[in-house]
Write a protein that holds these residues in place. Structure first.
Motif, short mmCIF file in Angstrom:
data_model
loop_
_atom_site.label_atom_id
_atom_site.label_comp_id
_atom_site.label_asym_id
_atom_site.label_seq_id
_atom_site.Cartn_x
_atom_site.Cartn_y
_atom_site.Cartn_z
N ARG A 90 31.42 23.31 42.05
CA ARG A 90 30.98 23.20 43.45
C ARG A 90 29.55 22.68 43.53
N GLU A 92 33.84 27.55 38.31
CA GLU A 92 34.04 27.26 39.73
C GLU A 92 32.71 27.00 40.43
N ASP A 122 37.07 20.38 43.72
CA ASP A 122 38.33 20.67 43.06
C ASP A 122 38.90 19.44 42.34
N GLU A 177 34.52 32.10 36.81
CA GLU A 177 33.57 32.17 37.93
C GLU A 177 32.45 31.15 37.77
#
Length: 86
Positions: free
Chosen positions: A19, A15, A31, A12
């Motif tokens: 971003r 990610e 990504d 988490e």
């Protein structure tokens, strides 16, 4: 931005960092960011590190010092460190 409850895991955090670093460094797609690329190579400067640290704190309730972006200079390394702290 969604605030999570409980402790975030490494995935988490990774990610979220991908971003937010992409956004801060004005990169086209999170990504495509390799978690082993250095923040410096990704275009994140010290002001950007402060901004991302604040967003991490707001999203996860973690205490994140901007210096962590230099002590743990990749998304992967910082994600592991923050996940282990919790």
């Amino acid at each position: 931005m969604t605030v999570t409850t409980g402790r975030p895991d490494e995935a988490e955090i990774q990610e979220f960092l991908a971003r937010e670093v992409a956004l801060e460094a004005e990169r086209p797609a999170h990504d495509l960011i390799d978690p082993d690329d250095s923040f410096q190579d990704l275009g994140l400067d010290s002001l950007g590190a402060v901004n991302v640290a604040k967003r991490l704190e707001a999203a996860f309730g973690l205490r994140v010092k901007a210096v962590y972006f230099f002590d743990f200079p990749t998304i992967g390394a910082l994600s592991r460190h923050l996940a282990e702290q919790n």
